[in-house]
Design an enzyme around this catalytic site. Structure first.
Site, mmCIF file in Angstrom:
data_model
loop_
_atom_site.group_PDB
_atom_site.id
_atom_site.type_symbol
_atom_site.label_atom_id
_atom_site.label_comp_id
_atom_site.label_asym_id
_atom_site.label_seq_id
_atom_site.Cartn_x
_atom_site.Cartn_y
_atom_site.Cartn_z
ATOM 1 N N GLU A 92 -3.856 -36.752 35.964
ATOM 2 C CA GLU A 92 -4.886 -36.995 36.960
ATOM 3 C C GLU A 92 -5.959 -35.916 36.944
ATOM 4 O O GLU A 92 -5.691 -34.756 36.630
ATOM 5 C CB GLU A 92 -4.271 -37.059 38.351
ATOM 6 C CG GLU A 92 -3.450 -38.320 38.513
ATOM 7 C CD GLU A 92 -3.034 -38.571 39.953
ATOM 8 O OE1 GLU A 92 -2.571 -39.670 40.231
ATOM 9 O OE2 GLU A 92 -3.195 -37.663 40.790
ATOM 10 N N CYS A 105 -11.054 -30.804 39.349
ATOM 11 C CA CYS A 105 -9.691 -30.281 39.215
ATOM 12 C C CYS A 105 -9.070 -30.950 37.991
ATOM 13 O O CYS A 105 -8.952 -32.167 37.934
ATOM 14 C CB CYS A 105 -8.909 -30.594 40.488
ATOM 15 S SG CYS A 105 -7.219 -30.005 40.440
ATOM 16 N N CYS A 112 5.208 -30.903 34.443
ATOM 17 C CA CYS A 112 5.185 -29.432 34.470
ATOM 18 C C CYS A 112 6.619 -28.927 34.453
ATOM 19 O O CYS A 112 7.496 -29.490 35.107
ATOM 20 C CB CYS A 112 4.475 -28.925 35.725
ATOM 21 S SG CYS A 112 4.374 -27.122 35.784
ATOM 22 N N CYS A 116 7.926 -26.177 40.806
ATOM 23 C CA CYS A 116 7.740 -25.610 42.150
ATOM 24 C C CYS A 116 8.263 -26.602 43.189
ATOM 25 O O CYS A 116 8.086 -27.814 43.076
ATOM 26 C CB CYS A 116 6.277 -25.290 42.411
ATOM 27 S SG CYS A 116 5.667 -23.990 41.337
ATOM 28 N N CYS A 119 5.876 -29.204 45.012
ATOM 29 C CA CYS A 119 4.852 -29.851 44.170
ATOM 30 C C CYS A 119 5.421 -31.119 43.564
ATOM 31 O O CYS A 119 6.449 -31.079 42.882
ATOM 32 C CB CYS A 119 4.422 -28.880 43.075
ATOM 33 S SG CYS A 119 3.385 -29.639 41.816
ATOM 34 N N GLY A 168 0.341 -29.454 35.755
ATOM 35 C CA GLY A 168 0.725 -28.520 34.701
ATOM 36 C C GLY A 168 0.432 -27.074 35.021
ATOM 37 O O GLY A 168 -0.331 -26.751 35.933
ATOM 38 N N GLU A 169 1.085 -26.207 34.267
ATOM 39 C CA GLU A 169 0.861 -24.758 34.344
ATOM 40 C C GLU A 169 -0.009 -24.393 33.146
ATOM 41 O O GLU A 169 0.463 -24.368 32.001
ATOM 42 C CB GLU A 169 2.219 -24.028 34.298
ATOM 43 C CG GLU A 169 2.176 -22.539 33.988
ATOM 44 C CD GLU A 169 1.230 -21.737 34.858
ATOM 45 O OE1 GLU A 169 1.490 -21.596 36.038
ATOM 46 O OE2 GLU A 169 0.204 -21.235 34.324
ATOM 47 N N SER A 200 -5.608 -21.393 37.461
ATOM 48 C CA SER A 200 -4.614 -21.187 38.505
ATOM 49 C C SER A 200 -3.233 -21.149 37.871
ATOM 50 O O SER A 200 -2.857 -22.051 37.140
ATOM 51 C CB SER A 200 -4.692 -22.338 39.514
ATOM 52 O OG SER A 200 -3.659 -22.208 40.465
ATOM 53 N N SER A 222 -0.624 -18.823 42.393
ATOM 54 C CA SER A 222 0.169 -19.534 43.402
ATOM 55 C C SER A 222 1.249 -18.584 43.897
ATOM 56 O O SER A 222 2.221 -18.334 43.187
ATOM 57 C CB SER A 222 0.836 -20.760 42.768
ATOM 58 O OG SER A 222 -0.133 -21.654 42.306
ATOM 59 N N LEU A 223 1.078 -18.090 45.091
ATOM 60 C CA LEU A 223 1.983 -17.043 45.589
ATOM 61 C C LEU A 223 3.092 -17.658 46.457
ATOM 62 O O LEU A 223 4.263 -17.556 46.142
ATOM 63 C CB LEU A 223 1.176 -16.019 46.380
ATOM 64 C CG LEU A 223 1.807 -14.650 46.527
ATOM 65 C CD1 LEU A 223 2.012 -13.985 45.183
ATOM 66 C CD2 LEU A 223 0.935 -13.764 47.417
ATOM 67 N N HIS A 224 2.714 -18.196 47.581
ATOM 68 C CA HIS A 224 3.593 -19.025 48.434
ATOM 69 C C HIS A 224 4.715 -18.299 49.159
ATOM 70 O O HIS A 224 5.375 -18.905 50.005
ATOM 71 C CB HIS A 224 4.179 -20.211 47.649
ATOM 72 C CG HIS A 224 3.158 -20.979 46.890
ATOM 73 N ND1 HIS A 224 2.046 -21.535 47.491
ATOM 74 C CD2 HIS A 224 3.035 -21.255 45.567
ATOM 75 C CE1 HIS A 224 1.310 -22.130 46.576
ATOM 76 N NE2 HIS A 224 1.880 -21.967 45.409
ATOM 77 N N ASN A 309 1.265 -31.140 51.320
ATOM 78 C CA ASN A 309 1.207 -32.604 51.336
ATOM 79 C C ASN A 309 2.603 -33.132 51.102
ATOM 80 O O ASN A 309 3.088 -33.129 49.976
ATOM 81 C CB ASN A 309 0.253 -33.099 50.250
ATOM 82 C CG ASN A 309 -1.167 -32.758 50.622
ATOM 83 O OD1 ASN A 309 -1.710 -33.303 51.566
ATOM 84 N ND2 ASN A 309 -1.729 -31.796 49.913
ATOM 85 N N CYS A 352 -3.898 -31.549 47.087
ATOM 86 C CA CYS A 352 -3.126 -30.673 46.211
ATOM 87 C C CYS A 352 -1.638 -30.951 46.261
ATOM 88 O O CYS A 352 -1.092 -31.270 47.292
ATOM 89 C CB CYS A 352 -3.352 -29.233 46.599
ATOM 90 S SG CYS A 352 -4.966 -28.704 46.142
HETATM 91 S S1 SF4 Z 1 2.485 -26.073 41.506
HETATM 92 FE FE1 SF4 Z 1 1.629 -25.970 39.419
HETATM 93 S S2 SF4 Z 1 3.094 -24.683 38.288
HETATM 94 FE FE2 SF4 Z 1 4.175 -25.371 40.129
HETATM 95 S S3 SF4 Z 1 5.222 -27.249 39.485
HETATM 96 FE FE3 SF4 Z 1 3.250 -27.878 40.349
HETATM 97 S S4 SF4 Z 1 1.910 -28.054 38.575
HETATM 98 FE FE4 SF4 Z 1 3.687 -26.826 37.942
#
Ligand code: SF4
Length: 387
Positions: A92, A105, A112, A116, A119, A168-169, A200, A222-224, A309, A352
């Site tokens: 996407e 984006c 991925c 996470c 996600c 993806g990362e 990112s 991405s800290l979180h 989300n 997101c």
């Molecule tokens: S937040 Fe980014 S790095 Fe983490 S699983 Fe989702 S796509 Fe992958």
């Protein structure tokens, strides 16, 4: 002989390809401009190229566009495309218009591997890396389709910012990412400012260092979570590259970065990471009052608080607006510039962590999280399944 995809090349790569055809570098510049600035894919219409070159290209090369599986336009103007990348995989791409910018984006992988906790892409697992051409094709499509649709004047760009925050990362697909970034930045390509192209990452420390050398653009992390135990659960890559290593990598990145700060992303999860106490720990971490490894080392930064989300397999809930406001107040009082991200494209599932696909919890993270919280089972939240 296989057909060469010209979207796979940055300008240097295209120059090398043109040389292999016996053509001079300026031909590569012309070709690059036709493809990326004018959105042309038919070599016959590239009228200032010699007919003989056009004919040779027609047999050997192509501008490989992505097949659009769907396009949704939100009531707020956000556009979401689902592109077919073959083998049953789709990625996407989301365009977010604002009064002073147009942000795209972009995805870097199908699925991925990082997984996470919050996600939906991470819950799908990993299918494959995208090639450079597949990353660039998302920008090529969005820029030229929107330009035509919005009636943009010649030379006027619709997309001013790119964020590598889709599926993806990106730093786990480094070899394909860097030529794609160079094409975005190239004055003969999309001419985007380094400050307006953001990678990112969830924290692939060695690749943050390499990006600083190879193609420094704006960095978002991405800290979180403000402590390793919780971050191990939310962002499993933290077990390999814990917070102290990650923040030191951010400090090493900044001298080469186009901006003098790193953006930290923090997804607000009810009852997990959103308490005022967590906010105080985050301030301590970022201002160097935290663990002994980071004592005295602050990271110049901005903080983005992201409303989660929800999706059913996550077992997580979005923090209330009041909790987000309380958290933001603590961090802002400590002098850290903090924004609460507006959700955009909610009506088309373009917000997101809400990108594509069937959600499968392959991580077992909900069980681990329940154990952390004293064996209280976390109920799935009753929301629509992301499409
Ligand atoms: S937040 Fe980014 S790095 Fe983490 S699983 Fe989702 S796509 Fe992958």
């Amino acid at each position: 002989m296989s057909v060469v995809n010209l979207l796979d090349f940055d300008l240097e790569g295209l120059a090398a390809y043109c040389e292999s055809l016996g053509e001079k570098r300026f031909r590569a510049v012309q070709l690059f401009r036709w493809v990326h600035q004018r959105g042309e894919h038919d070599f016959e219409r590239m009228t200032d190229l010699a007919r003989s070159l056009r004919q040779r290209l027609a047999g050997a090369a192509e501008v490989a566009r992505l097949r659009v599986l769907s396009e949704h336009v939100s009531s707020d103007g956000t556009v979401k495309w689902l592109f077919d990348v073959g083998g049953g995989n789709a990625v996407e791409t989301v365009f977010i218009p604002e009064s002073d910018r147009g942000t795209l984006c972009v995805s870097s992988q199908a699925g991925c591997a990082v997984g996470c906790r919050f996600c939906s892409t991470g819950h799908q697992g990993f299918s494959r890396n995208l090639g450079t051409g597949e990353i660039v094709a998302q920008l090529w499509h969005a820029e030229h389709v929107l330009r035509a649709r919005l009636g943009a004047a010649a030379g006027e760009r619709v997309i001013s910012n790119v964020v590598m925050m889709g599926m993806g990362e990106p730093l786990q697909n480094y070899a394909a990412l860097v030529p794609a970034l160079r094409t975005m930045l190239d004055d003969h390509g999309y001419g985007l400012s380094r400050r307006r192209v953001t990678v990112s990452t969830s924290g692939v420390v060695p690749m943050i260092d390499r990006l600083a050398q190879d193609c420094p653009v704006a960095l978002a992390v991405s800290l979180h979570a403000p402590e390793d135990g919780l971050r191990d659960e939310l962002v499993p890559l933290n077990r390999k590259y814990p917070l102290a290593e990650l923040l030191q990598a951010c400090r090493r990145y900044l001298p080469r970065a186009p901006r003098d700060f790193v953006t930290f992303e923090y997804c607000m999860l009810e009852g997990v990471n959103d308490s005022p106490a967590m906010a105080h720990r985050l301030v301590a971490l970022l201002q160097g009052h935290g663990s002994s490894d980071l004592q005295g080392l602050s990271v110049p930064c901005k903080l983005n608080l992201i409303p989660f989300n929800p999706f059913p397999a996550s077992g997580l809930k979005r923090s209330s607006p009041e909790a987000v406001a309380r958290f933001a107040a603590v961090v802002q009082a400590a002098g850290i510039v903090t924004t609460i991200r507006k959700t955009r494209g909610d009506d088309i599932d373009a917000a997101c962590g809400q990108l594509a696909g069937e959600v499968l919890d392959r991580t077992g993270a909900d069980l681990r999280m329940a154990r952390r919280r004293g064996s209280i089972p976390i109920q799935a939240v009753g929301v629509e399944v992301p499409r």
